[in-house]
Design an enzyme around this catalytic site. Structure first.
Site, PDB file in Angstrom:
ATOM      1  N   SER A 232    -104.921-116.939 -19.348  1.00  0.00           N
ATOM      2  CA  SER A 232    -106.315-116.571 -19.543  1.00  0.00           C
ATOM      3  C   SER A 232    -107.251-117.612 -18.902  1.00  0.00           C
ATOM      4  O   SER A 232    -107.145-117.890 -17.716  1.00  0.00           O
ATOM      5  CB  SER A 232    -106.589-116.394 -21.048  1.00  0.00           C
ATOM      6  OG  SER A 232    -107.840-115.801 -21.276  1.00  0.00           O
TER       7      SER A 232
ATOM      8  N   ASP B  84    -104.453-105.109 -19.128  1.00  0.00           N
ATOM      9  CA  ASP B  84    -105.241-106.244 -19.607  1.00  0.00           C
ATOM     10  C   ASP B  84    -106.686-105.806 -19.832  1.00  0.00           C
ATOM     11  O   ASP B  84    -107.358-105.347 -18.908  1.00  0.00           O
ATOM     12  CB  ASP B  84    -105.180-107.368 -18.560  1.00  0.00           C
ATOM     13  CG  ASP B  84    -105.808-108.663 -19.043  1.00  0.00           C
ATOM     14  OD1 ASP B  84    -106.485-108.650 -20.081  1.00  0.00           O
ATOM     15  OD2 ASP B  84    -105.607-109.686 -18.366  1.00  0.00           O
TER      16      ASP B  84
ATOM     17  N   HIS C   5    -103.026-108.525 -22.164  1.00  0.00           N
ATOM     18  CA  HIS C   5    -103.468-109.861 -21.741  1.00  0.00           C
ATOM     19  C   HIS C   5    -102.540-110.966 -22.218  1.00  0.00           C
ATOM     20  O   HIS C   5    -102.202-111.875 -21.457  1.00  0.00           O
ATOM     21  CB  HIS C   5    -104.880-110.101 -22.284  1.00  0.00           C
ATOM     22  CG  HIS C   5    -105.517-111.372 -21.826  1.00  0.00           C
ATOM     23  ND1 HIS C   5    -105.903-111.588 -20.517  1.00  0.00           N
ATOM     24  CD2 HIS C   5    -105.851-112.506 -22.511  1.00  0.00           C
ATOM     25  CE1 HIS C   5    -106.441-112.788 -20.403  1.00  0.00           C
ATOM     26  NE2 HIS C   5    -106.412-113.376 -21.597  1.00  0.00           N
TER      27      HIS C   5
END
Length: 473
Positions: free
Chosen positions: A294, A384, A419
């Protein structure tokens, strides 16, 4: 944790993790060997069983009963009636005390047994042949708090998962259930001998994990996302696989300066963290990689292109090449300047995906990825909902191709994955509580349980192979 002799520690690196646990249990329970000295008794017991009408009670086994979180285990039920409907149920409590559970429906074969490694679930939390489905399909029990996610804080203790064999096709929420057998498994993030060392020096807040033995070891700098805090479980697993690893906090930690929701450290902080690894006497200074998830991807690229250090490899999971939040020194300049790109669903949950679309990133915030000089692996979850990971991977791939560096680039792309691609056999959180203050904010991560689980299993295997290739050989 278990105490082992120095001799035991020295040969552990050449064994599987399962074999290590087996040796420990052998040392703790050496008296079992007496059983092998009584063949006459074994024969006698066998004869009695054949001549007796006694029926063996149902038995549920998990092998190995104690294992690392990224290891498969074999779950079998035996001594049941043939073609008999049963439910296998897994339940465990998180460190916060919340109950998580998963269940699956099976039908025994002609010998009255089930084997989750080869048999197909016909209903429940998952369907089909999923040897580890009871683990990756875990969900908060009905009535649990909103926005839960399962993330280990104390890596020195295991998750204790109770697996039960129930009569008929049922579910945990049904009141009347008949338990036929049960077994408890331990799911660890650290093997015996791994050393966990808290780091509070040179203003760095982190935890260093060292494998058993003297080293020097190849190492990873482990960077997590903008949610803040200090997550250690990936680093603990790396050390269990023979790599030193330093997980660092950069916001949302009591020992860091500034408000918890603001990143008050900058590029110099991450330079110091990399330098700490290089200077450690048990780390191979020439074999250090960086992994980021991330927002940690942005930081990974800044280290690789601006710090003056030359990592041996980079692993980037669902992130972007830049961020509108960072100033020239890598510090947060405005905590919520990107809100115009937030998207809310009908529950008020936020998707941050559009914030990191390449066209929405200020040109000055984009890192010059074409200047990367080491192998790079990009891992992409195609579902995601938090980052524009596909679009950023496209940009990275094109930049490296134009620079004549396509040979350095590896891309793994997983349909249906979200994600938070983490170590395998851990549950997918499609959405969860992102922060509690100044007001509650729930984030959308994306991912569907079965394809996300498949992505985590494959990606973890490929990550370890990538590290072996570029850090150890």
């Amino acid at each position: 944790m278990f105490l082992l002799s120095r001799k035991t520690i020295m040969f552990r690196a050449h064994m599987s993790v399962t074999r290590i646990w087996q040796l420990i249990e052998k040392r703790m329970m050496s008296c079992i060997s007496v059983h092998g000295k009584l063949p006459g008794l074994q024969r006698a017991v066998g004869e009695v069983r054949r001549k007796s009408s006694f029926r063996q009670s149902p038995l549920l086994t998990a092998t190995p009963v104690r294992a690392l979180i990224d290891e498969q285990i074999s779950i079998k039920g035996r001594f049941l009636s043939q073609n008999y409907p049963v439910t296998v149920c897994a339940q465990m409590h998180s460190e916060e005390g919340d109950l998580w559970e998963a269940f699956a429906h099976y039908t025994t074969n002609a010998s009255g047994s089930i084997n989750l490694t080869s048999d197909h679930s016909v209903g429940g939390s998952y369907v089909g042949c999923e040897p580890m489905g009871l683990f990756w399909a875990l969900e908060p029990a009905l009535g649990s708090r909103e926005g839960l996610s399962l993330r280990k804080r104390n890596v020195e203790t295991p998750y204790m998962v109770n697996i039960s064999l129930l009569e008929g096709h049922t579910s945990p929420s049904e009141g009347q259930r008949t338990e036929l057998a049960a077994v408890t498994t331990e799911r660890w993030y650290m093997v015996p001998g791994v050393r966990r060392i808290e780091i509070r020096q040179n203003n760095i807040v982190g935890t260093l994990f060292l494998p058993p033995g003297p080293g020097p070891f190849p190492a990873m700098l482990d960077l997590w996302g903008e949610g803040g805090g200090l997550f250690e479980y990936r680093s603990a697993l790396f050390a269990s696989r023979g790599f030193a690893s330093l997980s660092v906090a950069y916001m949302g930690h009591k020992d860091l300066p500034g408000p918890p929701h603001i990143m008050s450290v900058g590029d110099s902080y991450f330079k110091s963290a990399f330098q700490l690894l290089q200077d450690h006497c048990q780390v191979d200074a020439d074999r250090i990689g960086v992994i980021g998830l991330s927002f940690g991807v942005v930081l990974t690229f800044r280290i690789a292109t601006r710090s003056g250090f030359k990592p041996s490899c980079l692993i980037c999971i669902n992130g972007a090449v830049g961020s509108p939040l960072l100033d020239e020194d890598g510090k947060i300049k405005m905590s919520e300047s990107d809100q115009k790109y937030w998207e809310l669903d009908d529950r008020g949950y936020v998707s941050f995906k559009n914030v990191s679309l390449p066209d929405n990133l200020p040109p000055e915030s984009k890192q010059k990825v074409e200047n990367i000089t080491c192998p790079l692996m990009c891992i992409v979850g195609e579902d995601d909902l938090c980052a524009a990971s596909t679009e950023n991977a496209d940009l990275i791939e094109e930049a490296l191709r134009s620079a004549g560096k396509s040979h350095q680039f590896t891309r793994l792309s997983y349909p249906g994955a979200g994600h938070l691609i983490e170590p395998p056999y851990t549950p997918c959180a499609r959405a969860s509580l992102w922060r509690a203050k100044p007001e509650k904010l729930f984030a959308l991560w994306g991912g569907h349980p079965a394809p996300h689980a498949a992505a985590q299993e494959d990606a973890w295997k490929r990550i370890l192979e990538f590290m072996e290739t570029h850090l150890r050989r």
